[in-house]
Design a protein around this motif. Structure first.
Motif, PDB file in Angstrom:
ATOM      1  N   SER A 280      19.022  61.807  -3.827  1.00 20.55           N
ATOM      2  CA  SER A 280      19.166  63.101  -4.492  1.00 20.55           C
ATOM      3  C   SER A 280      19.208  62.973  -6.014  1.00 20.55           C
ATOM      4  N   THR A 281      19.072  61.753  -6.538  1.00 19.79           N
ATOM      5  CA  THR A 281      19.109  61.567  -7.994  1.00 19.79           C
ATOM      6  C   THR A 281      18.055  60.553  -8.416  1.00 19.79           C
ATOM      7  N   VAL A 282      17.258  60.938  -9.405  1.00 20.17           N
ATOM      8  CA  VAL A 282      16.208  60.077  -9.952  1.00 20.17           C
ATOM      9  C   VAL A 282      16.588  59.706 -11.380  1.00 20.17           C
ATOM     10  N   VAL A 283      16.505  58.411 -11.699  1.00 30.74           N
ATOM     11  CA  VAL A 283      16.862  57.914 -13.032  1.00 30.74           C
ATOM     12  C   VAL A 283      15.696  57.099 -13.587  1.00 30.74           C
ATOM     13  N   VAL A 284      15.258  57.436 -14.790  1.00 27.27           N
ATOM     14  CA  VAL A 284      14.211  56.675 -15.478  1.00 27.27           C
ATOM     15  C   VAL A 284      14.837  55.976 -16.685  1.00 27.27           C
ATOM     16  N   LYS A 285      14.475  54.701 -16.900  1.00 27.26           N
ATOM     17  CA  LYS A 285      14.993  53.916 -18.027  1.00 27.26           C
ATOM     18  C   LYS A 285      13.839  53.356 -18.834  1.00 27.26           C
ATOM     19  N   ILE A 286      13.959  53.420 -20.145  1.00 21.37           N
ATOM     20  CA  ILE A 286      13.005  52.729 -21.013  1.00 21.37           C
ATOM     21  C   ILE A 286      13.776  51.916 -22.052  1.00 21.37           C
ATOM     22  N   ARG A 287      13.198  50.785 -22.434  1.00 25.61           N
ATOM     23  CA  ARG A 287      13.760  49.961 -23.501  1.00 25.61           C
ATOM     24  C   ARG A 287      12.676  49.783 -24.564  1.00 25.61           C
ATOM     25  N   TYR A 288      13.008  50.192 -25.762  1.00 23.23           N
ATOM     26  CA  TYR A 288      12.049  50.097 -26.858  1.00 23.23           C
ATOM     27  C   TYR A 288      11.932  48.663 -27.367  1.00 23.23           C
TER      28      TYR A 288
END
Length: 382
Positions: A280-288
């Motif tokens: 029920s929860t979607v998490v997107v992560k980015i690292r610059y």
């Protein structure tokens, strides 16, 4: 030590949950599911009398019972109530397995000398109904197969004990379809040679069954003879699944980043379905490139459908990636998982989408997870 295995099943669980807050839904044919092109997630016993069943197309269900009332369903409500029931059981038994959102196995072996297993199980069922107002059925026997069949025969709001000497007389007159591992294809195969009852099946030599249906023949013979050594597996709730990719060279290629994210969503969703989870929860992560790390998440209706999850992941990425710097890492995580039967999203998906996922998962299971997928998730050698 003689085993004492209980199977508990909440009766018409989704329907029962919806009726808690709406007395007008009681006593009527009720369907929980999607729109006109969707499928039945669950239905009331009143609806079942018309031949309606789970996973049936809504259109077909309405032809069988035009006056049936359709509700889209609230999976968050069902999840919360399932969690409450889980806690009630866990507080009272030494070993519990959560087989699905509304189905439980209890291992009470050795407890007869303290309480009496049948009486103890009745008290647990009463506690569940008292605290949640949900109806529940159960059966107690020496193994998981017999207790599960017993629960099915006792519903609704049933209680049954099948002692060791009563197992074969209990099983013999029942249809072979009552055995949990027997699907429509196996039933049709057995029916064509006159095997329609468990009694007849139990008398077929094991080697003959193995020749007929392969590796599962031995297991089927054992179940028909009331034999099942499978243990009750202690329950533990998995909280999340995730994946991420660190690039050898920092990138600003948006098209490639979205392709990778889509592929991640598809592979994680396939894993959810294989392990019988929904999220029920979607998490997107980015690292610059400068090692700044940012995440963004959103809640969704419970699902394991990658066309939904990939769309949400891409929407999150569009909101998250605002600095126009090169990216060193991208990741995706699905959290707040609920353990249950593979349902994708019976409240939204169409019959066509359900069939597509079933076909894709069959191909992946047989030939590998990378054999088929959406074009947007593949690298075509750019």
């Amino acid at each position: 030590m003689k085993r004492a295995i209980v199977h508990m099943d909440l009766d018409a669980f989704f329907v029962s949950c919806e009726r808690l807050g709406n007395n007008k839904l009681k006593g009527i044919p009720l369907i929980i599911g999607g729109g006109d092109r969707g499928v039945v997630a669950s239905c009331s016993y009143e609806a079942r009398r018309f031949g309606i069943r789970s996973a049936m197309p809504i259109r077909m269900a309405l032809r069988l019972c035009p006056e049936a009332k359709i509700i889209k369903g609230d999976y968050e409500l069902y999840s919360n109530l399932s969690h409450t029931v889980t806690e009630i059981i866990q507080e009272r038994v030494p070993i519990m397995e959560k087989a699905s959102i509304d189905e439980f196995y209890l291992d009470l072996s050795g407890m007869d000398k303290f309480f009496g297993c049948y009486q103890w199980t009745k008290e647990i069922a009463s506690a569940i109904t008292k605290e949640t107002h949900l109806p529940i059925s159960f059966a107690l026997s020496t193994n998981k197969t017999v207790s599960k069949i017993g629960t099915g025969e006792s519903k609704p709001v049933g209680k049954m004990e099948i002692k060791e000497l009563e197992i074969q007389p209990f099983l013999n007159p029942l249809s072979v379809k009552k055995i949990p591992m027997v699907g429509d294809k196996t039933f049709q195969l057995l029916s064509r040679i006159g095997i329609r009852t468990i009694h007849t099946l139990s008398e077929v030599p094991m080697l003959v069954l193995q020749q007929m249906i392969g590796l599962h023949g031995k297991e089927l013979w054992k179940k028909a003879n009331g034999i099942d050594e499978n243990p009750v597996i202690p329950y533990s709730e998995r909280k999340s699944i995730s994946t991420e990719k660190t690039f050898a060279k920092d990138t600003i290629d948006i098209h490639e980043l979205k392709r990778i994210l889509t592929g991640m969503a598809e592979k994680l969703a396939y894993q959810l379905r294989q392990e019988k989870w929904i999220t029920s929860t979607v998490v997107v992560k980015i690292r610059y490139a400068n090692f700044d790390t940012e995440t963004k998440q959103v809640r969704v209706a419970y699902t394991s459908a990658d066309h939904t999850l990939s769309r949400v992941a891409l929407e999150l990425f569009n909101k998250l990636y605002t600095r126009r710097m090169r990216i060193r890492l991208i990741g995706l995580r699905f959290t707040d998982l609920v353990h249950g039967n593979h349902q994708m999203n019976l409240f939204e998906d169409t019959e066509e989408q359900m069939k597509l996922y079933q076909t894709m998962d069959y191909l992946k299971n047989r030939f590998g997870a990378d054999v088929v997928g959406r074009a947007s998730g593949f690298d075509f050698g750019r």
